[in-house]
Scaffold this active site. Structure first.
Site, PDB file in Angstrom:
ATOM      1  N   GLY A  13       0.819  -1.212   0.000  1.00  0.00           N
ATOM      2  CA  GLY A  13       0.000   0.000   0.000  1.00  0.00           C
ATOM      3  C   GLY A  13       0.847   1.254   0.000  1.00  0.00           C
ATOM      4  O   GLY A  13       0.375   2.334   0.341  1.00  0.00           O
ATOM      5  N   GLY A  14       2.114   1.118  -0.384  1.00  0.00           N
ATOM      6  CA  GLY A  14       3.011   2.274  -0.365  1.00  0.00           C
ATOM      7  C   GLY A  14       3.114   2.958  -1.723  1.00  0.00           C
ATOM      8  O   GLY A  14       2.261   2.758  -2.604  1.00  0.00           O
ATOM      9  N   GLN A 122      14.894  -7.864  -4.321  1.00  0.00           N
ATOM     10  CA  GLN A 122      15.917  -7.667  -3.274  1.00  0.00           C
ATOM     11  C   GLN A 122      16.630  -8.998  -3.013  1.00  0.00           C
ATOM     12  O   GLN A 122      16.068 -10.061  -3.222  1.00  0.00           O
ATOM     13  CB  GLN A 122      15.325  -7.145  -1.960  1.00  0.00           C
ATOM     14  N   HIS A 218      24.283   1.502   0.183  1.00  0.00           N
ATOM     15  CA  HIS A 218      23.808   2.130   1.426  1.00  0.00           C
ATOM     16  C   HIS A 218      24.601   1.736   2.680  1.00  0.00           C
ATOM     17  O   HIS A 218      25.117   2.627   3.368  1.00  0.00           O
ATOM     18  CB  HIS A 218      22.313   1.852   1.620  1.00  0.00           C
ATOM     19  N   ARG A 331      16.139   2.651   6.572  1.00  0.00           N
ATOM     20  CA  ARG A 331      16.197   1.466   5.703  1.00  0.00           C
ATOM     21  C   ARG A 331      17.602   1.155   5.213  1.00  0.00           C
ATOM     22  O   ARG A 331      17.888   0.034   4.832  1.00  0.00           O
ATOM     23  CB  ARG A 331      15.349   1.715   4.458  1.00  0.00           C
TER      24      ARG A 331
END
Ligand code: NAD
Length: 408
Positions: A13-14, A122, A218, A331
């Site tokens: 739902g993002g 991922q 990251h 994240r």
């Protein structure tokens, strides 16, 4: 195999889910069903759709274009039994930590020929899918893509989404089961994401796990910035990419080279396995953003001249006196370590490739987020169960990594 009419389930739902549902609903031949299991998202989304048309807000060179209103309404539900039966494609457009919940929810309703795709998959996506679906995996075609097709954010929940950037191409791979897919996977997925990016399917699905830009960038850049931090809050969030030192850029490239060594070793030991999707981080940027790089001389100049990354900053938390400290719950560590670099290091361990730079980053990162994945450089820490490292699924050899041999 027909592609005229496609039934698509968008999981999540993002921002990514809003974008895919809205774009696919513009195709008159796609019936869109959004499945969101998170909190009260399904109710809120449904209520908004009753009140408003759903809008896609495209941005070009920083400016918002005329809104595109989706051509038809779509269903949003939290019940997999309403969304999944009869569908052709199940797209997981979610942070990796939520994949498990959705795979378990859709599993009882899977039918022969369905396609399950992670956008992005991922690292370790295929390990998790195999472990959850078990025998049912034979019914399905599994797809794993290297990223989300768009740079996007929810503008107003259930109502509109900002599409801030379109990638040129997006690479992925498929693992086809015993039941042939009901629709052509590439054609169907391309229609679901719209004209851009152009989807490219290549090689073994492990190639998507190894092409992991978030994991390569990251955690290492976060480590390099904060490993010697004196603990004093700073005046503003530091720039993430475009002021990286030459030594730090070289360190990131070394992490990328460690991953390429894994791919090479597996290809040598299992001739015929194509892991060419695993590119160096430099080649990756040259492929996805060819026109946004000012100076392609080397990875350092590339990062310093990469337009879309120019103003990106380290995730930070504000202190009471309006200063900033690093946000270790972001994240960049909480997702890109357990569902990113840990997976790659775990594969390196099984394959027998030394990965000292990854080890250096992970040893620091696990302390920062209060987890124990590695003990004395071995993937056997107490928090292994919350990762997608192959060791968590009992995988212990290359054939099992490739899915050629079942894990007993
Ligand atoms: P998002 O942050 O917008 O997704 C949030 C959604 O995830 C929530 O609405 C909910 O449906 C679900 N969720 C959050 N916490 C949950 C929980 N505890 N349990 C179950 N569900 C939960 O993410 P997004 O922007 O849609 O991105 C999806 C993935 O794509 C992420 O892995 C992200 O890193 C990656 N990605 C995003 C972009 C982008 O521009 N948005 C670009 C590249 C990659």
């Amino acid at each position: 195999m027909s592609n005229n009419n496609i039934k698509l389930v968008v999981c999540g739902g993002g921002g990514g889910s809003h974008a895919m549902a809205g774009i696919a609903a513009c195709d008159p031949g796609i019936e869109v069903r959004v499945l969101t299991l998170f909190e009260d998202e399904a109710e809120r989304f449904t209520n908004e759709l009753k009140k408003h048309d759903f809008s896609l807000l495209y941005h070009h060179q920083g400016k918002e274009e005329e809104p595109v209103t989706t051509c038809k309404k779509f269903m949003v539900t939290k019940k997999p039994e309403e969304a999944v039966p009869g569908c052709d494609v199940i797209a997981l457009v979610l942070p990796a930590f939520a994949h498990q919940m959705y795979l378990k929810a859709v599993m009882p309703f899977l039918e022969p020929g369905m396609i399950i795709a992670g956008l992005p998959g991922q690292p370790g996506f295929e390990f998790e899918v195999r472990a959850i679906l078990k025998e049912k995996i034979k019914l399905c075609t599994i797809g794993s893509f290297e990223s989300l097709p768009w740079v996007c954010r929810v503008k107003e929940f259930g109502k509109s989404v900002d599409i801030l950037g379109l990638k040129e191409t997006m690479h992925g791979a498929l693992q086809v089961g015993e039941s042939p897919p009901k629709v052509d996977p590439l054609l169907a997925l391309q229609r679901c994401v719209g004209k851009s990016p152009k989807l490219v399917i290549e090689g073994h699905i492990l190639g998507s796990t190894l092409m992991a830009p978030n994991a390569i960038l990251h955690p290492p850049i976060t480590y390099l910035k904060w490993k010697d931090w004196d603990g004093k809050p700073v005046d503003e969030p530091p720039i993430f990419y475009s002021n990286l030192s030459k030594e730090s850029a070289e360190f990131v490239e070394e992490v990328s080279r460690e991953i390429l060594k894994i791919a090479k070793k597996i290809e040598e030991e299992h001739p015929g396995v194509d892991l060419s999707a695993a590119q160096s981080i430099y080649d990756y940027y040259c492929r996805i953003l060819p026109d946004e790089i000012g100076d392609k001389t080397n990875f350092y100049t590339l990062l310093h001249s990469l337009e879309p990354h120019k103003n990106l900053r380290h995730p930070m938390k504000k202190t009471d006196d309006e200063k900033y400290i690093p946000d270790v719950k972001s994240r960049y560590l909480m997702e890109d370590v357990p569902d990113g670099l840990v997976v790659l290091y775990g594969i390196a361990e099984i394959v027998g490739v030394k990965a000292p730079k990854m080890l250096e980053v992970l040893s620091w990162a696990q302390n920062m987020i209060g987890k124990e994945y590695l003990v004395d450089g071995k993937m056997c820490g107490r928090d292994l169960a919350s990762t997608r490292a192959p060791q968590r699924f009992g995988i212990s050899n290359i054939a099992q990594i490739l899915g050629e041999e079942l894990v007993m």
